[in-house]
Scaffold this active site. Sequence first.
Site, PDB file in Angstrom:
ATOM      1  N   LYS A   1     -11.007  12.529   2.567  1.00  0.00           N
ATOM      2  CA  LYS A   1     -10.057  11.648   3.256  1.00  0.00           C
ATOM      3  C   LYS A   1     -10.120  11.954   4.755  1.00  0.00           C
ATOM      4  O   LYS A   1      -9.927  13.105   5.176  1.00  0.00           O
ATOM      5  CB  LYS A   1      -8.660  11.918   2.693  1.00  0.00           C
ATOM      6  CG  LYS A   1      -7.679  10.793   2.883  1.00  0.00           C
ATOM      7  CD  LYS A   1      -6.414  11.094   2.103  1.00  0.00           C
ATOM      8  CE  LYS A   1      -5.380  10.009   2.229  1.00  0.00           C
ATOM      9  NZ  LYS A   1      -4.106  10.401   1.641  1.00  0.00           N
TER      10      LYS A   1
HETATM   11  C1  E4P Z   1      -1.854   7.810   1.497  1.00  0.00           C
HETATM   12  O1  E4P Z   1      -2.829   8.196   0.920  1.00  0.00           O
HETATM   13  C2  E4P Z   1      -0.721   8.638   1.854  1.00  0.00           C
HETATM   14  O2  E4P Z   1      -0.771   9.833   1.116  1.00  0.00           O
HETATM   15  C3  E4P Z   1       0.589   8.027   1.525  1.00  0.00           C
HETATM   16  O3  E4P Z   1       0.525   6.938   0.683  1.00  0.00           O
HETATM   17  C4  E4P Z   1       1.646   8.108   2.533  1.00  0.00           C
HETATM   18  O4  E4P Z   1       2.843   7.591   1.996  1.00  0.00           O
HETATM   19  P1  E4P Z   1       4.272   7.782   2.677  1.00  0.00           P
HETATM   20  O5  E4P Z   1       4.387   6.789   3.771  1.00  0.00           O
HETATM   21  O6  E4P Z   1       5.236   7.520   1.566  1.00  0.00           O
HETATM   22  O7  E4P Z   1       4.309   9.201   3.180  1.00  0.00           O
END
Ligand code: E4P
Length: 218
Positions: free
Chosen positions: A87
């Site tokens: 990522k």
């Molecule tokens: C994406 O991969 C992130 O981990 C995530 O979906 C962030 O979500 P949030 O806005 O609820 O922290």
Amino acid sequence: MKFFIDTANLNDIKEANDMGILDGVTTNPSLMAKEGITGEQNILDHYMAICNIVDGPVSAEVISTDYEGMVREGEHLASLHKNIVVKIPMIPEGIKAIKYFSGKGIKTNCTLIFSAGQALLAAKAGATYISPFLGRLDDVSTNGLDLIAQIRLIYDNYMFDTQILAASVRHPMHIINCAEIGSDVMTGPLSAIKALAKHPLTDIGLQQFLADHAKGNK
Ligand code: E4P
């Protein structure tokens, strides 16, 4: 649409996996910290623990923000398990790193996508997935679902292979709307996934069926 769970909590991951509908997992440094997972080795061990529960893509995020650091970290993460997806944040150095990994056949998830232009760049660099954060856009009074639809249109226009991974999903309607738009994947918390199963008429109907069965079998 593939269902990923967005957590580093092993119990939630197990529960979703046991439902039989889980296709993968996404994590991020905040989610790891929330579970108290700190220190490089503990973090790597935790990714392995997740990979041992779910047989599907597991996004593991790099911490470096320079190209060389992202390549070094990403190669190490990818060597841990065949299902690890590296990522990478949507920054110029990240685009370079995605291009590098794509040439090596290493899967990537370009994270922190908030605009169609960013999604276009990540696809051109060869990202396997892009993560538009729809909940965080909603939080600042911008329709996150509109962005998912815009990216869908652009990717379809040019037949990009990059998969749209709708992230920052907060509730069941986000999941349903993503499915309507044609997002390839959604990642959300266990609560949003389980909420899809809930309907008061289902509960009332089941109660009635069981009560009638009990009466008839007295
Ligand atoms: C994406 O991969 C992130 O981990 C995530 O979906 C962030 O979500 P949030 O806005 O609820 O922290």
